[in-house]
Design a protein around this motif. Structure first.
Motif, PDB file in Angstrom:
ATOM      1  N   TRP A 158       0.829  -1.213   0.000  1.00 29.82           N
ATOM      2  CA  TRP A 158       0.000   0.000   0.000  1.00 29.82           C
ATOM      3  C   TRP A 158       0.860   1.259   0.000  1.00 29.82           C
ATOM      4  CZ3 TRP A 158      -2.728   2.224   4.872  1.00 29.82           C
ATOM      5  CH2 TRP A 158      -3.537   3.298   4.514  1.00 29.82           C
ATOM      6  N   VAL A 159       1.815   1.326   0.934  1.00 32.29           N
ATOM      7  CA  VAL A 159       2.633   2.536   1.065  1.00 32.29           C
ATOM      8  C   VAL A 159       3.585   2.699  -0.126  1.00 32.29           C
ATOM      9  CG1 VAL A 159       4.403   3.672   2.453  1.00 32.29           C
ATOM     10  CG2 VAL A 159       2.486   2.542   3.580  1.00 32.29           C
ATOM     11  N   SER A 160       4.247   1.619  -0.527  1.00 35.79           N
ATOM     12  CA  SER A 160       5.223   1.727  -1.617  1.00 35.79           C
ATOM     13  C   SER A 160       4.545   2.076  -2.938  1.00 35.79           C
ATOM     14  CB  SER A 160       6.019   0.424  -1.756  1.00 35.79           C
ATOM     15  OG  SER A 160       5.164  -0.681  -2.010  1.00 35.79           O
ATOM     16  N   SER A 161       3.385   1.463  -3.217  1.00 33.65           N
ATOM     17  CA  SER A 161       2.683   1.794  -4.463  1.00 33.65           C
ATOM     18  C   SER A 161       2.118   3.208  -4.416  1.00 33.65           C
ATOM     19  CB  SER A 161       1.564   0.780  -4.733  1.00 33.65           C
ATOM     20  OG  SER A 161       0.629   0.746  -3.667  1.00 33.65           O
ATOM     21  N   SER A 162       1.691   3.680  -3.232  1.00 32.33           N
ATOM     22  CA  SER A 162       1.205   5.056  -3.100  1.00 32.33           C
ATOM     23  C   SER A 162       2.334   6.049  -3.361  1.00 32.33           C
ATOM     24  CB  SER A 162       0.632   5.288  -1.700  1.00 32.33           C
ATOM     25  OG  SER A 162      -0.493   4.473  -1.462  1.00 32.33           O
ATOM     26  N   LEU A 163       3.513   5.736  -2.833  1.00 31.39           N
ATOM     27  CA  LEU A 163       4.672   6.609  -3.047  1.00 31.39           C
ATOM     28  C   LEU A 163       5.034   6.682  -4.530  1.00 31.39           C
ATOM     29  CD1 LEU A 163       6.994   8.301  -1.924  1.00 31.39           C
ATOM     30  CD2 LEU A 163       8.294   6.187  -1.611  1.00 31.39           C
ATOM     31  N   LEU A 164       5.081   5.521  -5.182  1.00 28.43           N
ATOM     32  CA  LEU A 164       5.421   5.492  -6.602  1.00 28.43           C
ATOM     33  C   LEU A 164       4.348   6.179  -7.437  1.00 28.43           C
ATOM     34  CD1 LEU A 164       7.357   4.529  -8.791  1.00 28.43           C
ATOM     35  CD2 LEU A 164       6.193   2.318  -8.780  1.00 28.43           C
ATOM     36  N   TYR A 165       3.082   5.970  -7.052  1.00 27.09           N
ATOM     37  CA  TYR A 165       1.964   6.537  -7.801  1.00 27.09           C
ATOM     38  C   TYR A 165       1.951   8.060  -7.721  1.00 27.09           C
ATOM     39  CZ  TYR A 165      -2.839   7.034  -9.499  1.00 27.09           C
ATOM     40  OH  TYR A 165      -3.949   7.381 -10.217  1.00 27.09           O
ATOM     41  N   SER A 166       2.416   8.617  -6.591  1.00 26.70           N
ATOM     42  CA  SER A 166       2.429  10.069  -6.437  1.00 26.70           C
ATOM     43  C   SER A 166       3.379  10.733  -7.424  1.00 26.70           C
ATOM     44  CB  SER A 166       2.812  10.442  -5.004  1.00 26.70           C
ATOM     45  OG  SER A 166       4.145  10.050  -4.722  1.00 26.70           O
TER      46      SER A 166
END
Length: 239
Positions: free
Chosen positions: A56-64
């Motif tokens: 959740w956190v890693s994909s959110s960071l990359l998505y931003s």
């Protein structure tokens, strides 16, 4: 001739062993899945919570930073749901299915016990697909805030965007450290507001890139040098 037979037998033996590997791995996976001791329940639940939080956190960071990669919303949704669904599966669903397999006498109950795991997985994947497509607010982490070069604390803002037909209007409430606000979609700046807070921005929906059925854009707070102080990813339903 004997040499050829030996070679053929060796090849068949190797192929037979290779064919048994997936079955053995699948049996081992099922064995771990259905292990129902208290220690294993907590171990499996904790592992899935950790995995879900990481995804959740890693994909959110990359998505931003790569908002054009629409498939990341499904990774984000998978991790987000897994945080809850992992413990629910191994603390409730699996123990219940095992108990019903041993004690159930009614045909419907026995059928439910046999297919409980498949039903649980199907519901889980359905929720992931829905959340990956809709991208609800609580799932979209704001991980793009940065600290200014002077060491000042992060700037925050209240971003309120509304859609009226083909027109999107955003009101940004923030403090005086923000020099101007821009709307970015992809690599393009599509709207800008200068002056003092609150900032009002208005632009056509079609100017925002479409990602998995939704028009997506980023509201950026910038300082007087044009450096981004904070970003807010926003979505508007498709036309």
């Amino acid at each position: 001739m004997d040499s050829n037979d030996d070679t053929s037998n060796t090849v068949r033996s190797v192929l037979a062993r290779l064919e048994r590997i997936p079955r053995r791995l699948w049996r081992d996976l099922l064995s771990v899945y259905y292990t129902n001791t208290p220690v294993w329940r907590w171990l499996k639940s904790g592992t899935l919570v950790f995995l879900g939080f990481f995804l959740w956190v890693s994909s959110s960071l990359l998505y931003s930073f790569q908002s054009g990669w629409g498939w990341l919303t499904y990774v984000m949704a998978y991790g987000f749901v897994l945080i809850l669904w992992g413990p629910l599966t191994h603390m409730v669903v699996v123990p219940l299915a095992i108990r019903l397999r041993r004690t159930a006498t009614h045909p419907v109950t026995r059928a439910f016990a046999r297919h409980a795991s498949k039903m649980n997985l199907s519901v889980f994947l359905a929720i992931v697909v829905v959340l990956g497509t809709v991208t609800i607010g609580p799932m979209m982490l704001d991980v793009t805030g940065v600290v200014g070069g002077d060491g000042s604390p992060d700037v925050s803002a209240d971003v309120d965007c509304e859609t009226d037909g083909q027109l999107i209007t955003c009101i940004v409430e923030t403090d005086d450290r923000v020099d101007h606000v821009v709307v970015v979609s992809g690599d393009r700046e599509i709207e800008r507001a200068d002056g003092t807070p609150p900032f009002a921005l208005e632009f056509e929906r079609t100017k925002a890139e479409e990602v998995v059925g939704q028009h997506q854009f980023t509201v950026e707070l910038r300082d007087e040098d044009g450096d981004a102080m904070r970003r807010y990813v926003q979505t508007a339903p498709g036309a």
